[in-house]
Design a protein around this motif. Structure first.
Motif, PDB file in Angstrom:
ATOM      1  N   SER A 262      36.676  31.292  47.947  1.00 54.24           N
ATOM      2  CA  SER A 262      37.783  31.028  47.028  1.00 54.24           C
ATOM      3  C   SER A 262      37.575  31.751  45.696  1.00 54.24           C
ATOM      4  O   SER A 262      38.509  32.326  45.130  1.00 54.24           O
ATOM      5  CB  SER A 262      37.926  29.522  46.801  1.00 54.24           C
ATOM      6  OG  SER A 262      39.034  29.240  45.986  1.00 54.24           O
ATOM      7  N   GLY A 266      39.918  34.725  43.904  1.00 54.63           N
ATOM      8  CA  GLY A 266      40.685  34.152  42.809  1.00 54.63           C
ATOM      9  C   GLY A 266      40.976  35.141  41.689  1.00 54.63           C
ATOM     10  O   GLY A 266      40.299  36.163  41.534  1.00 54.63           O
ATOM     11  N   ASP A 269      41.932  33.387  35.893  1.00 57.92           N
ATOM     12  CA  ASP A 269      42.069  31.979  35.520  1.00 57.92           C
ATOM     13  C   ASP A 269      41.330  31.081  36.516  1.00 57.92           C
ATOM     14  O   ASP A 269      40.667  30.118  36.121  1.00 57.92           O
ATOM     15  CB  ASP A 269      43.552  31.604  35.468  1.00 57.92           C
ATOM     16  CG  ASP A 269      43.756  30.136  35.116  1.00 57.92           C
ATOM     17  OD1 ASP A 269      43.360  29.744  34.004  1.00 57.92           O
ATOM     18  OD2 ASP A 269      44.292  29.386  35.963  1.00 57.92           O
ATOM     19  N   GLU A 270      41.438  31.405  37.802  1.00 60.03           N
ATOM     20  CA  GLU A 270      40.750  30.613  38.827  1.00 60.03           C
ATOM     21  C   GLU A 270      39.235  30.766  38.710  1.00 60.03           C
ATOM     22  O   GLU A 270      38.484  29.787  38.850  1.00 60.03           O
ATOM     23  CB  GLU A 270      41.231  31.039  40.214  1.00 60.03           C
ATOM     24  CG  GLU A 270      42.690  30.673  40.478  1.00 60.03           C
ATOM     25  CD  GLU A 270      43.242  31.277  41.757  1.00 60.03           C
ATOM     26  OE1 GLU A 270      42.441  31.855  42.527  1.00 60.03           O
ATOM     27  OE2 GLU A 270      44.450  31.197  41.982  1.00 60.03           O
ATOM     28  N   LYS A 271      38.786  31.977  38.446  1.00 55.76           N
ATOM     29  CA  LYS A 271      37.341  32.193  38.281  1.00 55.76           C
ATOM     30  C   LYS A 271      36.813  31.404  37.087  1.00 55.76           C
ATOM     31  O   LYS A 271      35.714  30.821  37.139  1.00 55.76           O
ATOM     32  CB  LYS A 271      37.040  33.677  38.117  1.00 55.76           C
ATOM     33  CG  LYS A 271      37.111  34.489  39.413  1.00 55.76           C
ATOM     34  CD  LYS A 271      36.769  35.943  39.155  1.00 55.76           C
ATOM     35  CE  LYS A 271      36.484  36.703  40.455  1.00 55.76           C
ATOM     36  NZ  LYS A 271      37.637  36.824  41.338  1.00 55.76           N
ATOM     37  N   TRP A 274      36.367  27.777  38.171  1.00 59.86           N
ATOM     38  CA  TRP A 274      35.157  27.546  38.961  1.00 59.86           C
ATOM     39  C   TRP A 274      33.916  27.586  38.079  1.00 59.86           C
ATOM     40  O   TRP A 274      33.002  26.778  38.247  1.00 59.86           O
ATOM     41  CB  TRP A 274      35.045  28.583  40.082  1.00 59.86           C
ATOM     42  CG  TRP A 274      35.985  28.360  41.226  1.00 59.86           C
ATOM     43  CD1 TRP A 274      37.019  29.153  41.617  1.00 59.86           C
ATOM     44  CD2 TRP A 274      35.975  27.256  42.140  1.00 59.86           C
ATOM     45  NE1 TRP A 274      37.666  28.622  42.712  1.00 59.86           N
ATOM     46  CE2 TRP A 274      37.036  27.460  43.055  1.00 59.86           C
ATOM     47  CE3 TRP A 274      35.178  26.124  42.275  1.00 59.86           C
ATOM     48  CZ2 TRP A 274      37.318  26.569  44.093  1.00 59.86           C
ATOM     49  CZ3 TRP A 274      35.455  25.224  43.311  1.00 59.86           C
ATOM     50  CH2 TRP A 274      36.510  25.451  44.204  1.00 59.86           C
ATOM     51  N   ARG A 290      42.326  20.225  42.239  1.00 61.58           N
ATOM     52  CA  ARG A 290      42.614  21.646  42.027  1.00 61.58           C
ATOM     53  C   ARG A 290      41.668  22.510  42.857  1.00 61.58           C
ATOM     54  O   ARG A 290      42.087  23.529  43.428  1.00 61.58           O
ATOM     55  CB  ARG A 290      42.492  22.015  40.541  1.00 61.58           C
ATOM     56  CG  ARG A 290      42.939  23.469  40.304  1.00 61.58           C
ATOM     57  CD  ARG A 290      42.836  23.930  38.875  1.00 61.58           C
ATOM     58  NE  ARG A 290      43.298  25.303  38.775  1.00 61.58           N
ATOM     59  CZ  ARG A 290      43.098  26.100  37.732  1.00 61.58           C
ATOM     60  NH1 ARG A 290      42.462  25.636  36.646  1.00 61.58           N
ATOM     61  NH2 ARG A 290      43.526  27.353  37.733  1.00 61.58           N
ATOM     62  N   LEU A 294      42.881  25.312  45.541  1.00 60.10           N
ATOM     63  CA  LEU A 294      42.489  26.726  45.512  1.00 60.10           C
ATOM     64  C   LEU A 294      41.807  27.136  46.813  1.00 60.10           C
ATOM     65  O   LEU A 294      42.021  28.247  47.322  1.00 60.10           O
ATOM     66  CB  LEU A 294      41.562  26.990  44.326  1.00 60.10           C
ATOM     67  CG  LEU A 294      42.173  26.842  42.927  1.00 60.10           C
ATOM     68  CD1 LEU A 294      41.116  27.083  41.857  1.00 60.10           C
ATOM     69  CD2 LEU A 294      43.337  27.811  42.744  1.00 60.10           C
TER      70      LEU A 294
END
Length: 343
Positions: A262, A266, A269-271, A274, A290, A294
Motif C-alpha cells: 500500500s 500510495g 499524502d498517503e505515504k 503511513w 483509513r 488504503l
C-alpha cells in the motif's frame, strides 16, 4: 422396471469442500494424545506458578500445527510406533509456546487465541521466565532421543527464531522496509520452526538427505504462507476469527506486506499518513479505518494472498517425491487450509 419419471440427473456443478485440518487431525489423533501427555508430564514443577501458567496456555488450545507436522512427516517417511516422534512433537510445541510467551511480552499483547494472554494475567516477568523454563524442558526431552542431528536442527531453529524476533524489532516503525526484508523476518520468526518440525520427521525415520531437505522446504514454504495470511487477517478479519485484537500489527508499527504494498503504491499524502502512524506512532481517531481503506484501494490484501498461494504451491510441490496416500493428502490439505482462512 423402467426409470422413474421423477428421477433427475443432478447437473449442478459440484463445489469443492472447504479445506480443513480434519484429515490431518484424525490421522495423528492417537499420537497427539500422547504428545499432550508428554507436555503435561514435563510442565511439572515445585514452583506452583510454572504449571499454573503453562496450563493456561495448554487450555487455550490452538491448532497445534507444528507438532502435527512432525508426526505427519515421520509417518510419511515410514517411521513406526516408536516414542521419538511423540517426544519431538512435544519439544516442537514447547519451543513454539515459549516463543509465544516472549512475543506477547514484547508486543504487549492482551489477547492470545481469543483469551487473555499469559502476560496480561500473570505479568511480564512470569511470562518471560516460564518461557525460558519451556525452552529448557524442550531440550531435556530432546536429549532423550539421543539424536545429535535432531538436537542440532532444533537448536539452530531456536536461534533463528530469536534472530527473527530481533530483526522484526529492527524493521518495526520503518517504512523503508522492503518486501525482501519483511520476508526475511517471517522466514526466521515463523517459517524456521515449521521447517524444523517437518524435517525432523525424516531424520528419525533415517531417510535420505534429499527427503530431509524436501520436508524442511515443505515446512518453510507452509510457514511463510501461514504468516502471510496472518498478516492479511490483521487488517481484514473479525476479532473472533483472528484470536487477537484486529489492528494489533498496525498499532505496534509492524511493517507487514499489506502495508509495504500500500505504501509503495500510495501518493505523497498517503505515504505521510503511513509514516505518521507507523514511524511516529502518532495515532488519531479513525486511523485504523483509513489504513484498511488504503490497503483495499491498492489491492494489497489480494496481492499478499497471491504471494501466500505461491508459497503454498511450492510447499505442495515438495511432496511430489513421496508416495501417495492419506498422510500425503492430509499434508497437502493442510497447506490449502492455511491459505483459505477467511478474510
Amino acid at each position: 422396471m423402467g426409470k422413474s419419471e421423477y428421477s433427475v440427473t443432478n447437473t449442478a456443478p459440484q463445489t469443492k469442500p472447504q479445506p480443513s485440518l480434519d484429515s490431518l487431525v484424525n490421522l495423528v489423533d492417537a499420537d497427539m494424545k500422547r504428545v499432550n501427555q508428554v507436555i503435561i508430564d514435563n510442565m511439572h514443577s515445585e514452583v506452583a506458578l510454572i504449571p499454573q501458567l503453562a496450563s493456561h496456555l495448554v487450555a487455550a488450545g490452538g491448532k497445534r500445527m507444528r507438532p502435527m507436522l512432525t508426526l505427519a512427516s515421520a509417518r510419511l517417511c515410514g517411521y513406526g510406533d516408536g516414542p521419538d516422534a511423540v517426544d519431538l512433537a512435544a519439544c516442537v510445541e514447547f519451543i513454539h509456546t515459549a516463543t509465544l510467551l516472549h512475543d506477547d511480552v514484547v508486543d504487549e499483547s492482551q489477547l492470545r487465541r481469543g483469551q487473555a494472554s499469559a502476560n496480561a494475567l500473570f505479568g511480564n516477568e512470569a511470562s518471560v521466565l516460564v518461557g525460558d523454563f519451556l525452552f529448557a524442558r524442550a531440550f531435556v526431552v530432546m536429549v532423550k532421543t539421543g539424536s545429535l542431528r535432531v538436537l542440532d536442527i532444533l537448536a539452530q531453529a531456536s536461534a533463528v527464531i530469536a534472530e527473527g524476533e530481533v530483526l522484526q524489532l529492527a524493521t518495526a516503525n520503518d517504512m523503508g522496509t522492503s518486501e525482501e526484508a519483511y520476508l526475511e523476518v517471517i522466514s526466521a520468526k515463523t517459517a524456521a520452526l515449521f521447517g524444523a518440525a517437518s524435517q525432523i520427521g525424516a531424520v528419525i525415520a533415517k531417510r535420505s538427505a534429499e527427503e530431509e531437505e524436501a520436508l524442511r522446504l515443505y515446512g518453510i514454504y507452509l510457514g511463510t504462507a501461514f504468516q502471510l495470511i496472518d498478516d492479511v487477517l490483521d487488517y481484514s478479519a473479525h476479532q473472533a476469527t483472528l484470536g487477537k485484537t484486529v489492528g494489533d500489527d498496525f498499532r505496534d508499527g509492524k511493517v507487514t506486506l499489506p502495508v509495504i504494498i500500500s505504501f509503495a503504491k500510495g501518493d505523497d499524502d498517503e505515504k505521510a499518513f503511513w509514516r505518521r502512524c507507523m514511524e511516529d506512532q502518532n495515532f488519531e481517531d479513525g486511523d485504523l479505518d483509513r489504513a484498511q481503506t488504503l490497503i483495499r484501494k491498492h489491492d494489497a490484501l489480494t496481492a499478499s494472498m497471491d504471494r501466500a498461494r505461491d508459497y503454498g504451491q511450492m510447499a505442495i510441490d515438495t511432496l511430489t517425491r513421496f508416495d501417495d496416500g492419506p498422510i500425503k493428502d492430509s499434508m497437502i490439505e493442510a497447506v490449502e487450509f492455511c491459505i483459505s482462512r477467511p478474510y
